[in-house]
Scaffold this active site. Structure first.
Site, PDB file in Angstrom:
ATOM      1  N   ASP A 116      -2.314   1.254   6.541  1.00  0.00           N
ATOM      2  CA  ASP A 116      -2.947   0.943   5.262  1.00  0.00           C
ATOM      3  C   ASP A 116      -4.448   0.821   5.443  1.00  0.00           C
ATOM      4  O   ASP A 116      -5.037   1.588   6.203  1.00  0.00           O
ATOM      5  CB  ASP A 116      -2.310  -0.319   4.661  1.00  0.00           C
ATOM      6  CG  ASP A 116      -2.215  -0.225   3.152  1.00  0.00           C
ATOM      7  OD1 ASP A 116      -3.282  -0.097   2.527  1.00  0.00           O
ATOM      8  OD2 ASP A 116      -1.107  -0.256   2.594  1.00  0.00           O
ATOM      9  N   ASP A 117      -5.077  -0.154   4.774  1.00  0.00           N
ATOM     10  CA  ASP A 117      -6.531  -0.269   4.879  1.00  0.00           C
ATOM     11  C   ASP A 117      -6.911  -0.878   6.218  1.00  0.00           C
ATOM     12  O   ASP A 117      -6.456  -1.956   6.581  1.00  0.00           O
ATOM     13  CB  ASP A 117      -7.075  -1.146   3.747  1.00  0.00           C
ATOM     14  CG  ASP A 117      -6.801  -0.545   2.384  1.00  0.00           C
ATOM     15  OD1 ASP A 117      -6.705   0.696   2.288  1.00  0.00           O
ATOM     16  OD2 ASP A 117      -6.676  -1.312   1.411  1.00  0.00           O
TER      17      ASP A 117
END
Ligand SMILES: *[C@@H]1O[C@H](CO)[C@@H](O)[C@H](O)[C@H]1NC(C)=O
Ligand SMILES: *[C@@H]1O[C@H](CO)[C@@H](O)[C@H](O)[C@H]1NC(C)=O
Ligand SMILES: *[C@@H]1O[C@H](CO)[C@@H](O)[C@H](O)[C@H]1NC(C)=O
Ligand SMILES: *[C@@H]1O[C@H](CO)[C@@H](O)[C@H](O)[C@H]1NC(C)=O
Ligand SMILES: *[C@@H]1O[C@H](CO)[C@@H](O)[C@H](O)[C@H]1NC(C)=O
Ligand SMILES: *[C@@H]1O[C@H](CO)[C@@H](O)[C@H](O)[C@H]1NC(C)=O
Ligand SMILES: *[C@@H]1O[C@H](CO)[C@@H](O)[C@H](O)[C@H]1NC(C)=O
Ligand SMILES: *[C@@H]1O[C@H](CO)[C@@H](O)[C@H](O)[C@H]1NC(C)=O
Ligand SMILES: *[C@@H]1O[C@H](CO)[C@@H](O)[C@H](O)[C@H]1NC(C)=O
Ligand SMILES: *[C@@H]1O[C@H](CO)[C@@H](O)[C@H](O)[C@H]1NC(C)=O
Ligand SMILES: *[C@@H]1O[C@H](CO)[C@@H](O)[C@H](O)[C@H]1NC(C)=O
Length: 429
Positions: free
Chosen positions: A234-235
């Site tokens: 993800d981030d």
């Protein structure tokens, strides 16, 4: 003193106090893992209670079995964490809201380990940190719905912490976000290694580790991230509402969605203000797609739109705010899908009101490397707010050969430094 020493000894901790009786005695607590099958949570809490104020706590190498939520209040203290705090992977236990802290306001996220206080150093010497035992979690959530606020725990939460240092720290297999800095100031993370990689061959080629962000910053000022190496789905970094004076330098992101600003604008009753952010010396690199198929963005900015759709933690939108004075410098991309993306329609529907959250003074300097698609920049600012002053300098990202570059810029006032007009399709000179 005598009593706490006795208690500590009874619990198997060596507490060494210097004999002089000044106001602040120098205390050191030393502990070692109790061994396989045994719960270490009591001895860890006792050591921090005894030495977490004006003292030093030394964890020997090895694995410490942590079976319940834990909050360390450190004041003028050092923790030498040579081993790993290993969080017992009893998924149903942790998902019970009573068994985690809910100190991170945004999206009501859960924490199993919170560090608070002031003037502390936690040094994990590159041999310790947190073992999140994430694999059973990731496997479990391939057949259960993931939702923000569902109770999957953040591995390391700094909350209401001031003047803290986290050094040479490893987070292995986080079930959910690896780090969060919330309501904190003056924090230095120097040397952070995060690795969320599925090893179950049944899920090869799929991203079963979403939400394993490297860090989320929220309601925090002066957060410095140096020398990070993050493998996640993800981030790699997510800069959320009311983050200011953020510096990230020498960051390697392996897989995932890239570096995010946001999402912003979820809570209609509060504005999200993000200002003075410097990101430099970044490498965003795609890894073996059987381990992590995503390498979506270089840097991206996302806001909810101007309408309210549902309620947080899962829905929301409609908030105002701004992102101001962001510099990204020396960014190297290795096969990302989309180098730079701004969009303001997260969670929205076509008939919604546009976002009122505005952007200004965004600088993209010295970018190189490769993208896998032809879209070099995709800047879609809201018609209700717009973006002002976006500058590019030496933005030289290569797209696949023989393709025409696409550059999309909507509702931008004052954009300079691109070789090709934005909102255009064409071959860079
Ligand atoms: C820590 O040291 C300070 C300064 O010497 C002192 O005022 C304070 O009482 C000490 N705190 C504890 C818990 O010993
Ligand atoms: C940790 O402690 C729990 C509770 O005593 C136990 O069930 C579990 O097996 C232990 N885990 C490890 C890895 O020792
Ligand atoms: C911090 O703790 C040390 C002992 O480890 C003590 O000598 C010093 O006075 C403390 N400082 C403050 C400001 O509390
Ligand atoms: C992350 O963990 C995976 C699985 O154990 C391993 O193959 C990979 O080398 C690790 N990544 C890094 C950067 O160490
Ligand atoms: C960048 O960080 C990595 C750890 O992720 C470290 O090994 C390397 O030495 C750092 N590079 C510089 C120039 O400091
Ligand atoms: C904003 O709304 C949320 C619920 O969505 C609530 O929990 C929070 O307390 C509100 N904040 C303020 C400042 O009113
Ligand atoms: C951000 O700060 C502003 C100004 O202090 C405040 O009005 C707003 O509610 C804050 N937003 C959040 C998400 O805390
Ligand atoms: C912009 O942010 C940088 C940090 O990246 C800071 O040094 C500078 O003072 C800020 N400028 C303004 C006008 O706030
Ligand atoms: C951007 O939004 C901020 C926060 O809502 C507001 O104070 C500012 O006036 C807006 N700037 C512009 C140019 O609209
Ligand atoms: C845009 O940049 C110019 C020149 O640097 C500056 O004067 C102006 O205030 C900036 N505008 C905004 C909205 O930041
Ligand atoms: C850029 O193109 C979009 C449609 O793709 C359009 O909405 C926008 O007005 C255009 N902007 C400029 C400055 O031409």
């Amino acid at each position: 003193m005598a009593l706490s020493k006795l208690v500590a000894l009874a619990l198997g901790i060596l507490l060494v106090a210097t004999p002089q009786c000044t106001a602040a005695e120098e205390k050191t607590c030393t502990l070692h893992p109790l061994g396989p099958g045994v719960d270490d949570t009591d001895q860890v809490e006792a050591a921090i209670a005894a030495c977490g104020h004006n003292g030093t706590t030394v964890f020997g190498e090895g694995s410490y079995n942590i079976t319940r939520k834990m909050m360390w209040n450190l004041q003028n203290a050092t923790v030498d964490l040579h081993g790993f705090l290993s969080f017992n992977p009893d998924i149903q236990f942790w998902l019970n809201p009573a068994n985690t802290f809910r100190v991170v306001f945004i999206q009501s996220q859960a924490s199993w380990f919170v560090v608070t206080g002031s003037d502390f150093v936690i040094d994990a010497h590159n041999t310790g940190g947190i073992q999140g035992n994430g694999q059973p979690w990731w496997t479990f959530f391939t057949s259960h719905t993931r939702e923000d606020g569902d109770g999957r725990p953040i591995s390391l939460t700094l909350w209401q912490a001031v003047r803290g240092v986290i050094r040479n720290f490893r987070i292995e297999s986080p079930p959910f976000w690896s780090n969060t800095a919330a309501e904190s100031q003056d924090i230095l993370y120097d040397g952070m290694f995060v690795n969320a990689s599925n090893t179950n061959p049944s899920f090869a080629g799929q991203n079963i580790v979403p939400n394993t962000d490297g860090i989320n910053t929220y309601r925090s000022d002066k957060i410095t991230l140096l020398n990070w190496d993050i493998t996640c789905g993800d981030d790699c970094l997510a800069i959320k509402g009311n983050s200011s004076n953020i510096i990230a330098r020498n960051v390697t992101c392996r897989g995932g969605n890239g570096i995010a600003f946001g999402s912003l604008g979820q809570y209609a009753n509060m504005s999200d203000l993000v200002e003075n952010v410097l990101l430099e010396d970044l490498l965003m690199t795609r890894i073996d797609s059987s381990v992590q198929p995503n390498m979506q963005n270089g840097v991206y900015f996302k806001t909810w739109d101007g309408s309210i759709n549902g309620v947080p933690p899962t829905g929301g939108g409609g908030a105002s705010g701004m992102v101001r004075n962001v510099t990204t410098r020396n960014v190297r991309l290795d096969r990302v899908n989309l180098p730079l993306h701004i969009y303001q329609t997260n969670g929205g529907h076509s008939a919604d009101a546009p976002s009122t959250l505005n952007f200004s003074d965004l600088n993209f300097i010295d970018w190189s490397g490769t993208a896998l698609t032809s879209t070099l920049v995709d800047i879609e600012c809201s018609p209700a707010a717009g973006c002002r002053n976006i500058t590019f300098q030496d933005y030289d990202v290569a797209i696949p050969v023989n393709q025409d570059a696409r550059l999309i810029c909507q509702n931008v006032d004052g954009l300079t430094g691109l070789d090709v007009p934005c909102n255009a399709t064409g071959r860079p000179a």
